[in-house]
Design an enzyme around this catalytic site. Structure first.
Site, PDB file in Angstrom:
ATOM      1  N   ASP A 204      39.205 -89.294  16.840  1.00 18.07           N
ATOM      2  CA  ASP A 204      40.408 -89.613  16.069  1.00 18.07           C
ATOM      3  C   ASP A 204      40.777 -88.453  15.142  1.00 18.07           C
ATOM      4  O   ASP A 204      41.085 -88.648  13.972  1.00 18.07           O
ATOM      5  CB  ASP A 204      40.201 -90.906  15.265  1.00 18.07           C
ATOM      6  CG  ASP A 204      41.527 -91.512  14.793  1.00 18.07           C
ATOM      7  OD1 ASP A 204      42.589 -91.140  15.354  1.00 18.07           O
ATOM      8  OD2 ASP A 204      41.509 -92.342  13.875  1.00 18.07           O
ATOM      9  N   LYS A 206      43.076 -85.944  13.476  1.00 23.89           N
ATOM     10  CA  LYS A 206      44.494 -85.858  13.126  1.00 23.89           C
ATOM     11  C   LYS A 206      44.565 -85.490  11.645  1.00 23.89           C
ATOM     12  O   LYS A 206      43.569 -85.633  10.913  1.00 23.89           O
ATOM     13  CB  LYS A 206      45.213 -87.183  13.371  1.00 23.89           C
ATOM     14  CG  LYS A 206      44.622 -88.385  12.632  1.00 23.89           C
ATOM     15  CD  LYS A 206      45.368 -89.659  12.978  1.00 23.89           C
ATOM     16  CE  LYS A 206      44.739 -90.856  12.266  1.00 23.89           C
ATOM     17  NZ  LYS A 206      45.465 -92.109  12.569  1.00 23.89           N
ATOM     18  N   ASN A 209      43.118 -87.759   8.924  1.00 22.18           N
ATOM     19  CA  ASN A 209      41.671 -87.920   8.840  1.00 22.18           C
ATOM     20  C   ASN A 209      40.959 -86.642   8.411  1.00 22.18           C
ATOM     21  O   ASN A 209      39.752 -86.500   8.597  1.00 22.18           O
ATOM     22  CB  ASN A 209      41.109 -88.393  10.184  1.00 22.18           C
ATOM     23  CG  ASN A 209      41.461 -89.843  10.454  1.00 22.18           C
ATOM     24  OD1 ASN A 209      41.847 -90.580   9.546  1.00 22.18           O
ATOM     25  ND2 ASN A 209      41.341 -90.259  11.706  1.00 22.18           N
ATOM     26  N   ASP A 222      36.606 -89.962   8.032  1.00 20.76           N
ATOM     27  CA  ASP A 222      36.900 -91.169   8.809  1.00 20.76           C
ATOM     28  C   ASP A 222      36.317 -91.128  10.214  1.00 20.76           C
ATOM     29  O   ASP A 222      36.976 -90.728  11.177  1.00 20.76           O
ATOM     30  CB  ASP A 222      38.409 -91.430   8.870  1.00 20.76           C
ATOM     31  CG  ASP A 222      38.696 -92.902   9.167  1.00 20.76           C
ATOM     32  OD1 ASP A 222      37.890 -93.537   9.870  1.00 20.76           O
ATOM     33  OD2 ASP A 222      39.726 -93.413   8.685  1.00 20.76           O
ATOM     34  N   THR A 240      45.130 -92.202  17.704  1.00 24.22           N
ATOM     35  CA  THR A 240      46.539 -92.289  17.335  1.00 24.22           C
ATOM     36  C   THR A 240      47.380 -91.779  18.495  1.00 24.22           C
ATOM     37  O   THR A 240      47.037 -90.771  19.121  1.00 24.22           O
ATOM     38  CB  THR A 240      46.799 -91.442  16.076  1.00 24.22           C
ATOM     39  OG1 THR A 240      45.983 -91.956  15.014  1.00 24.22           O
ATOM     40  CG2 THR A 240      48.256 -91.481  15.663  1.00 24.22           C
TER      41      THR A 240
END
Length: 341
Positions: A204, A206, A209, A222, A240
């Site tokens: 994840d 991005k 995070n 995260d 995402t």
């Protein structure tokens, strides 16, 4: 954990943001608490709590590992912390700036509601996140020092990143220069190479995070979708939309190469201010991703384009490795005086 991912605003979350609160004190000082009120929502009369891990411990002092003050404890409760301003709010609780009373060590304290965790059936995901993140020791990965819990809440003791959230920093700047992008990508590649050595896939990556420390260095945060997968291939659709790799959209098994795709998307977004496959609706975005259909603005340089193109490859096995990322001309040009891991 990913209590911030919601349908209403998938690009926002409660991770630690920049707020005026405590100043991070120098190590081994006895600075006093600033005039920040204790939030009324925090229960100072906590019941007997349990803990796993210490808030601070000494590790090998290398370029990638950070030494923290040595104040081992094994009986944390909320009463051990002075609570400052809220740093963010999520589906399962809130994050506060806090200071451990005896050591004066500044942390971010994340309070999660146990009933909500059980209702949403994500307690197992939180356990996995804690297990993974608490064992990672890298200067570009946000530390999870430990956790404890009482009858109503689970408390995560996190490293405080005073520079705030990368997403907000990117919004403020509109886009990053090639030099800044290269430096952030260098830090990302090193951190993910460390994760790979530990058989951890983040899944994840991005801007939301990622956090920034007081020196402007990147911190991966995260780990709610992270997995420890030494050999197995995974099939969970997670992350995402703008950052999903083709194999996830096509419901194929995936492995650690999903993180390579994600940093390709990240590099493009750093350079331009927008993700490469963005479209007016989700289906169009997914079609763009599967077709690897995107274009560069004219101002993006050839070396930057080459790195992105070698990461955004549909066939996972054909994406360049993290080792190759670190040796890429776009990275080397702006990080000549730094050694690889």
């Amino acid at each position: 954990m990913n209590d911030h991912n919601n349908k209403e605003n998938p690009r926002s979350h409660p991770n630690i943001q920049h707020n005026n609160g405590f100043a991070v004190p120098p190590k081994k000082t006895n600075s006093t608490l600033t005039t920040t009120a204790r939030p009324s929502s925090v229960n100072s009369k906590a019941t007997t709590s349990k803990v796993n891990n210490s808030i601070v411990e000494k590790v090998n002092n290398s370029e990638d590992e950070v030494v923290y003050p040595d104040h081992p404890r094994n009986d944390w409760t909320i009463n051990d912390f002075e609570i400052g301003k809220p740093l963010g709010t999520g589906k399962f609780g809130r994050v506060y700036l806090a200071r451990e009373k005896k050591s004066k060590f500044i942390v971010a304290l994340k309070l999660l509601d146990k009933k909500q965790l059980e209702k949403e059936k994500v307690a197992h995901q939180l356990r996995r996140e804690i297990e993974i993140q608490s064992h990672l020791r890298h200067k570009n990965i946000l530390r999870l020092y430990g956790y404890f819990y009482d009858e109503k809440k689970v408390y995560l003791i996190l490293e405080y990143a005073p520079g705030g959230e990368m997403y907000h920093f990117l919004q403020k700047c509109t886009r990053f220069s090639e030099e800044q992008t290269s430096k952030f990508m260098y830090q990302m590649a090193r951190a993910l190479k460390y994760c790979s050595a530990k058989h951890v896939i983040h899944r994840d990556i991005k801007p939301e995070n990622l956090l920034l420390d007081g020196n402007g260095e990147l911190k991966i945060a995260d780990f709610g979708w992270a997995v420890h997968a030494p050999t197995s291939r995974r099939k969970t659709l997670c992350g995402t939309l703008d950052y999903l790799p083709p194999e996830m959209i096509e419901k194929k098994a995936h492995n650690a190469t999903v993180d390579l795709w994600c940093i390709g998307v990240l590099c493009y977004e750093f350079l331009t201010g927008n993700p490469p496959f963005f479209a007016q609706d989700d289906k169009s975005t997914m079609r763009n991703i599967v077709a690897v259909r995107y274009s560069f603005p004219e101002y993006v340089g050839d070396e930057a384009k080459d790195l992105v193109r070698k990461l955004l490859v549909k066939e996972p096995s054909n994406r360049i490795t993290l080792e190759q990322v670190l040796k890429h001309p776009f990275i080397i040009t702006y990080n000549k005086n730094k050694d690889e891991m």
